[in-house]
Design a protein around this motif. Structure first.
Motif, PDB file in Angstrom:
ATOM      1  N   GLU A 752       1.053  -1.418  -0.268  1.00  0.00           N
ATOM      2  CA  GLU A 752      -0.333   0.238   0.255  1.00  0.00           C
ATOM      3  C   GLU A 752       1.167   0.920   0.159  1.00  0.00           C
ATOM      4  N   PHE A 753       0.078   2.662  -0.186  1.00  0.00           N
ATOM      5  CA  PHE A 753       1.009   3.549  -0.436  1.00  0.00           C
ATOM      6  C   PHE A 753      -0.323   4.593   0.748  1.00  0.00           C
ATOM      7  N   THR A 754       0.962   5.665   0.990  1.00  0.00           N
ATOM      8  CA  THR A 754      -0.071   7.226   2.119  1.00  0.00           C
ATOM      9  C   THR A 754       0.321   8.131   1.789  1.00  0.00           C
ATOM     10  N   VAL A 755      -0.951   8.894   1.067  1.00  0.00           N
ATOM     11  CA  VAL A 755      -0.368  10.017   0.809  1.00  0.00           C
ATOM     12  C   VAL A 755      -1.053  11.660   2.212  1.00  0.00           C
ATOM     13  N   THR A 756       0.555  12.411   2.702  1.00  0.00           N
ATOM     14  CA  THR A 756      -0.289  12.729   4.012  1.00  0.00           C
ATOM     15  C   THR A 756      -0.173  14.405   3.567  1.00  0.00           C
ATOM     16  N   PRO A 757      -1.017  15.089   3.274  1.00  0.00           N
ATOM     17  CA  PRO A 757      -0.864  16.561   3.139  1.00  0.00           C
ATOM     18  C   PRO A 757      -0.406  17.080   4.820  1.00  0.00           C
ATOM     19  N   LEU A 758       0.813  17.737   4.302  1.00  0.00           N
ATOM     20  CA  LEU A 758       1.597  17.680   5.945  1.00  0.00           C
ATOM     21  C   LEU A 758       0.566  19.200   5.883  1.00  0.00           C
ATOM     22  N   ASP A 759       0.111  19.698   7.308  1.00  0.00           N
ATOM     23  CA  ASP A 759      -0.262  21.650   7.629  1.00  0.00           C
ATOM     24  C   ASP A 759      -1.631  21.414   6.990  1.00  0.00           C
ATOM     25  N   ASN A 760      -2.644  20.472   7.272  1.00  0.00           N
ATOM     26  CA  ASN A 760      -3.660  20.130   7.176  1.00  0.00           C
ATOM     27  C   ASN A 760      -3.789  21.032   5.811  1.00  0.00           C
ATOM     28  N   GLN A 761      -3.226  20.750   4.896  1.00  0.00           N
ATOM     29  CA  GLN A 761      -3.816  21.103   3.667  1.00  0.00           C
ATOM     30  C   GLN A 761      -4.007  20.194   2.491  1.00  0.00           C
ATOM     31  N   GLN A 762      -5.091  20.666   1.603  1.00  0.00           N
ATOM     32  CA  GLN A 762      -5.836  19.826   0.957  1.00  0.00           C
ATOM     33  C   GLN A 762      -5.372  19.632  -0.145  1.00  0.00           C
ATOM     34  N   ILE A 763      -5.165  18.207  -0.910  1.00  0.00           N
ATOM     35  CA  ILE A 763      -4.713  17.642  -1.674  1.00  0.00           C
ATOM     36  C   ILE A 763      -5.915  16.704  -2.821  1.00  0.00           C
ATOM     37  N   THR A 764      -5.719  17.059  -3.547  1.00  0.00           N
ATOM     38  CA  THR A 764      -6.005  16.216  -4.601  1.00  0.00           C
ATOM     39  C   THR A 764      -5.502  15.803  -5.113  1.00  0.00           C
ATOM     40  N   PHE A 765      -4.935  14.413  -5.801  1.00  0.00           N
ATOM     41  CA  PHE A 765      -4.278  13.187  -7.173  1.00  0.00           C
ATOM     42  C   PHE A 765      -5.352  12.412  -7.573  1.00  0.00           C
ATOM     43  N   GLU A 766      -4.017  11.950  -8.682  1.00  0.00           N
ATOM     44  CA  GLU A 766      -5.125  10.511  -9.234  1.00  0.00           C
ATOM     45  C   GLU A 766      -4.686   9.291  -8.651  1.00  0.00           C
ATOM     46  N   CYS A 767      -5.340   8.371  -9.030  1.00  0.00           N
ATOM     47  CA  CYS A 767      -4.189   6.697  -8.885  1.00  0.00           C
ATOM     48  C   CYS A 767      -5.261   5.547  -9.303  1.00  0.00           C
ATOM     49  N   GLU A 768      -4.521   4.952 -10.996  1.00  0.00           N
ATOM     50  CA  GLU A 768      -5.344   3.748 -11.557  1.00  0.00           C
ATOM     51  C   GLU A 768      -6.796   5.056 -11.920  1.00  0.00           C
ATOM     52  N   GLY A 769      -6.355   5.868 -12.460  1.00  0.00           N
ATOM     53  CA  GLY A 769      -7.965   6.829 -13.033  1.00  0.00           C
ATOM     54  C   GLY A 769      -8.912   6.836 -12.207  1.00  0.00           C
ATOM     55  N   LYS A 770      -8.676   6.709 -10.639  1.00  0.00           N
ATOM     56  CA  LYS A 770      -9.469   7.801  -9.350  1.00  0.00           C
ATOM     57  C   LYS A 770      -9.130   8.740  -8.904  1.00  0.00           C
ATOM     58  N   THR A 771     -10.234   9.315  -8.461  1.00  0.00           N
ATOM     59  CA  THR A 771      -9.569  10.461  -7.706  1.00  0.00           C
ATOM     60  C   THR A 771      -9.438  10.738  -6.386  1.00  0.00           C
ATOM     61  N   TYR A 772      -8.573  11.566  -5.670  1.00  0.00           N
ATOM     62  CA  TYR A 772      -8.379  11.267  -4.055  1.00  0.00           C
ATOM     63  C   TYR A 772      -8.695  12.682  -4.020  1.00  0.00           C
ATOM     64  N   THR A 773      -9.007  13.038  -2.946  1.00  0.00           N
ATOM     65  CA  THR A 773      -8.916  14.808  -2.272  1.00  0.00           C
ATOM     66  C   THR A 773      -9.884  14.883  -0.807  1.00  0.00           C
ATOM     67  N   SER A 774      -8.402  15.238  -0.145  1.00  0.00           N
ATOM     68  CA  SER A 774      -8.362  14.702   1.696  1.00  0.00           C
ATOM     69  C   SER A 774      -7.435  16.237   1.994  1.00  0.00           C
ATOM     70  N   ASN A 775      -7.408  16.435   2.791  1.00  0.00           N
ATOM     71  CA  ASN A 775      -6.502  17.116   3.617  1.00  0.00           C
ATOM     72  C   ASN A 775      -6.133  16.055   4.801  1.00  0.00           C
ATOM     73  N   GLU A 776      -6.095  14.753   4.349  1.00  0.00           N
ATOM     74  CA  GLU A 776      -6.083  14.246   5.983  1.00  0.00           C
ATOM     75  C   GLU A 776      -5.235  12.935   5.180  1.00  0.00           C
ATOM     76  N   ALA A 777      -4.543  11.959   5.514  1.00  0.00           N
ATOM     77  CA  ALA A 777      -3.927  11.061   5.032  1.00  0.00           C
ATOM     78  C   ALA A 777      -4.717  10.248   4.313  1.00  0.00           C
ATOM     79  N   ILE A 778      -4.643  10.172   3.317  1.00  0.00           N
ATOM     80  CA  ILE A 778      -5.347   9.099   2.756  1.00  0.00           C
ATOM     81  C   ILE A 778      -4.351   7.835   1.881  1.00  0.00           C
ATOM     82  N   THR A 779      -4.711   6.660   2.587  1.00  0.00           N
ATOM     83  CA  THR A 779      -4.268   4.806   2.481  1.00  0.00           C
ATOM     84  C   THR A 779      -4.585   4.456   1.076  1.00  0.00           C
ATOM     85  N   ILE A 780      -4.141   3.337   0.095  1.00  0.00           N
ATOM     86  CA  ILE A 780      -4.355   2.681  -0.848  1.00  0.00           C
ATOM     87  C   ILE A 780      -3.395   2.183  -0.933  1.00  0.00           C
TER      88      ILE A 780
END
Length: 780
Positions: A752-780
């Protein structure tokens, strides 16, 4: 013989070491152990002299022409590292006596070079030496050296000569006038050098402080001033157990420093400042200055990037840190009027010139890890518009035609015209790159796009970026050639990234990149027209871009783009590549030295074979995959399978692109194998590989493999995508990167992998065609 497992404890996988000294292999350690801070680079030559050594102290941006028949190069300024010892009147050298212990190492974490020797003289005097050296990241003008000599036997008379030696040249070319030399208070040595053509003043100063058994000692030296050289000589006696410590503090200032550019410059004022700072740093001493330098590395580099790797392959961790170290010491973070040389600041190779290496292989690291530095490197290209426009004008084109090799921004094209011998004719080979390797113009436009996509830096685009895009697009629209039979525009008579193919037509890489450059200019122009007419009006005053729009749109619509074969999916590298004859390349792909091919063929013969020096179509797929073009896994697989067997990888730039494409097609074994080969270009067992200097683009390529390949962090049509492909040999990978002015931590494991926006800032990214948006850690 190099040793890569010398470090232990807190220094484990932080040490690059030389455990056996050989005068036959001086260049390897001199280059890969080199020190620097982007302002200057110091080649790691030993203090005592040896035949075939290459002493280099290079200051970024100080280019000079030796004569009208030569091109500008970074001049080799005065040496401050040479210290010649005499033991009982005989010269100290490892070629004499007996060396019982020897180790020289670069501590990557602390950016300090250390050499430790236990030595018995021909007269059986027993001495130990410890040499230390750093180039400060805290004070860019400061170089510190320290030598500790301990007498382990009977009484010995020891003397040493040290100073400033400006008798050095660049392989015979002397770039400086004689200059003024002075010694203040029998301690502070000052040398003034002025370049012969560019009229740059360089002030080099040095001072010595001595201690015996931790007690400060003043010995009146014998002072000597000769032509382009001055020294101080010290004599003393050491009893058994006595220890002599020499701190040598040196400072370098030039009239090209930011604070001295412009009308306020005064040589006398610069000398006063330099001397004052020398005195202050000399009084502080080596240890205090080094601690400040060490702290700068900790805060500005290692803590900022927070790179983590867990693997049983410890060399991979060392090599990744080695790459970060050299990327840091090569980049001129202090000035936006200076670029990165192909050998960085570690040697005279390629004369200190900048190539497409910077934009395609080095700059991406800084775009994602230190965007301020990336912006500075792109501003260097903005300042270079002067020379690029002149080159276009000289060739009857419009807009900006960037030089293949660049020095100071206003210098324009500085590629040498003549190169190595032709083994068939015996004549010097003409270097065509400066005339017809034109893809660099679009490469720079791509780098602007990549930076803007990753940072969202509107201010940069408004002041610099749009103008670069518009002027480069205007060049391409004027460069195209109409084929009346095909009713299409073509680009003929060029060299693509594969420099084994000269004077070719419709190089796929060049055509697609030119098309991208044109498309980008049209997109940006239309966006400004709709959203920021005031800025567009201002840009029109400088570029007349609106008046050129019809030409750009026609050029974009009618430019020929080589298409993949419908069955094989292979994109022809150029009009004739697929028609050329094939030969067995195994002899050359497995050769110990680069360019083995030219022992048997000349360039004209190679031009008629299906042989590539480096990635060409593959680097096109890699770059276009970051735009609106969809480069499928099947397309990448087909072209990888076709072109890799035909590629010698004679260019150090080649392996990283192949490794990234191998990651994209999910061939983890092959990707890791290519990464393993890439990290050995400088760090491998070949003791002659790095003599002219380190391979700067390859070092940047190492981190491209990690970032874009293994971590799968990528720009895709201005969006962030994350698709890791961690090799089986690695257990965990992590680092902090920058996206849209936000710090983002990524942690990757096998499952797995985890994307963590630091300082509680929102981030948006795509993985395998799916979009994720969060200001907290996202584990895929």
């Amino acid at each position: 013989m190099m040793k890569y497992d010398y470090g232990n404890g807190e220094n484990e996988n932080w040490i690059v070491a030389e455990e056996v000294f050989s005068t036959k292999h001086l260049g390897k350690a001199e280059s890969i152990l080199s020190l620097g801070n982007g302002y200057m680079g110091l080649r790691s030559v030993t203090e005592e002299s040896y035949l075939n050594e290459q002493r280099n102290l290079l200051v970024n941006g100080t280019f000079n022409n030796f004569s009208e028949e030569e091109v500008p190069e970074l001049p080799n300024i005065a040496d401050i590292t040479n210290i010649d010892f005499k033991i009982d009147g005989e010269r100290f050298s490892l070629e004499f006596g007996e060396t019982k212990k020897y180790i020289r190492y670069l501590n990557l974490k602390e950016a300090e070079l250390v050499r430790e020797i236990d030595w018995v003289s021909p007269d059986q005097k027993q001495l130990s030496f410890k040499f230390r050296r750093f180039v400060s990241l805290e004070d860019l003008h400061l170089i510190g050296l320290q030598i500790e000599v301990t007498n382990k036997g009977e009484q010995v008379d020891i003397s040493f000569e040290s100073g400033i030696d400006a008798q050095l040249t660049n392989t015979g070319s002397q770039h400086f006038h004689e200059g003024e030399k002075r010694i203040y208070d029998k301690k502070f040595l000052e040398s003034i050098q002025t370049t012969t053509e560019s009229n740059i003043d360089i002030v080099v100063l040095t001072a010595h402080d001595l201690k015996v058994n931790n007690e400060s000692l003043f010995i009146e030296p014998k002072m000597e001033i000769a032509r382009r050289k001055m020294t101080v000589n010290y004599d003393l006696t050491l009893n058994q157990g006595d220890s002599l410590v020499i701190d040598k503090t040196s400072m370098v200032y030039t009239s090209r420093d930011n604070e001295w550019e412009g009308e306020s410059y005064s040589l006398s004022e610069m000398r006063k400042l330099a001397l004052s700072n020398l005195k202050a740093n000399s009084e502080k001493g080596y240890d205090a200055n080094f601690n400040e330098h060490k702290k700068a590395w900790e805060t500005k580099v290692w803590n900022a990037y927070n790179f983590r790797l867990k693997t049983d392959q410890s060399f991979d961790l060392l090599a990744s840190r080695f790459a970060i170290y050299h990327l840091t010491v090569m980049v001129p973070a202090h000035s936006d009027k200076m670029g990165i040389g192909a050998k960085a600041l570690s040697g005279e190779g390629y004369r200190g010139h900048s190539f497409w290496d910077t934009e395609i292989f080095i700059l991406p690291f800084f775009t994602f890890f230190n965007p301020e530095i990336a912006k500075s490197l792109l501003k260097y290209r903005y300042h270079g518009l002067i020379g690029a426009k002149q080159k276009a004008l000289d060739n009857d084109y419009q807009g900006a035609m960037y030089p293949w090799e660049a020095a100071y921004p206003s210098d324009g094209e500085v590629t040498p015209v003549w190169g190595a011998v032709d083994i068939v004719t015996g004549e010097q080979t003409k270097i065509w790159s400066g005339f017809i390797e034109q893809h660099i113009t679009a490469d720079i436009a791509f780098a602007v796009y990549q930076y803007y996509s990753a940072t969202g830096d509107e201010a940069f685009m408004n002041q610099y970026g749009y103008e670069i895009i518009f002027e480069t697009a205007k060049f391409w629209s004027s460069r195209l050639e109409w084929n009346d039979e095909k009713k299409l525009y073509e680009i003929n008579g060029v060299i693509g990234p594969d420099e084994y193919k000269e004077h070719i037509n419709n190089n796929a890489f060049t055509n697609y990149m030119a098309h991208f450059n044109l498309s980008l200019a049209i997109e940006y122009h239309d966006s400004l027209q709709a959203n920021n007419e005031d800025l567009l009006s201002e840009l029109n005053e400088r570029t007349s871009i609106t008046a050129a729009m019809d030409d750009l749109k026609t050029a974009k619509e009618k430019l020929y783009l080589p298409k993949p074969d419908k069955e094989s999916l292979v994109i022809p590298q150029d009009d004739t590549y697929l028609l050329k004859k094939e030969i067995d390349l195994s002899k050359y792909k497995n050769a110990d030295t680069v360019g083995k091919l030219f022992d048997d063929y000349n360039l004209d013969q190679v031009n008629q074979m299906q042989i590539s020096k480096q990635a060409d179509v593959l680097v096109l797929l890699y770059l276009m995959d970051q735009t609106h073009h969809e480069m499928s896994k099947e397309l990448k697989q087909a072209n990888f399978d076709y072109y890799e067997p035909r590629t010698t990888h004679d260019s150090s730039l080649s392996l990283s692109t192949h490794a990234i494409i191998a990651s994209d097609i999910k061939n983890k074994t092959l990707a890791y194998d290519l990464y393993s080969k890439a990290i050995q270009i400088d760090l491998g067992p070949n003791m002659l590989s790095s003599d002219p200097g380190v391979h700067a683009a390859s070092i940047g390529g190492i981190w491209q493999i990690i970032l874009f390949g293994f971590a799968g962090v990528r720009v895709k049509n201005t969006k962030l995508t994350v698709n890791p492909s961690l090799p089986e040999e690695w257990n965990e990978l992590g680092f902090v990167f920058q996206w849209k002015n936000k710090a983002v931590q990524i942690d990757i494991t096998k499952s797995e992998f985890t994307v963590t926006p630091l300082d509680n800032q929102q981030i948006t990214f795509e993985c395998e065609g799916k979009t994720y948006t969060s200001n907290e850690a996202i584990t895929i």
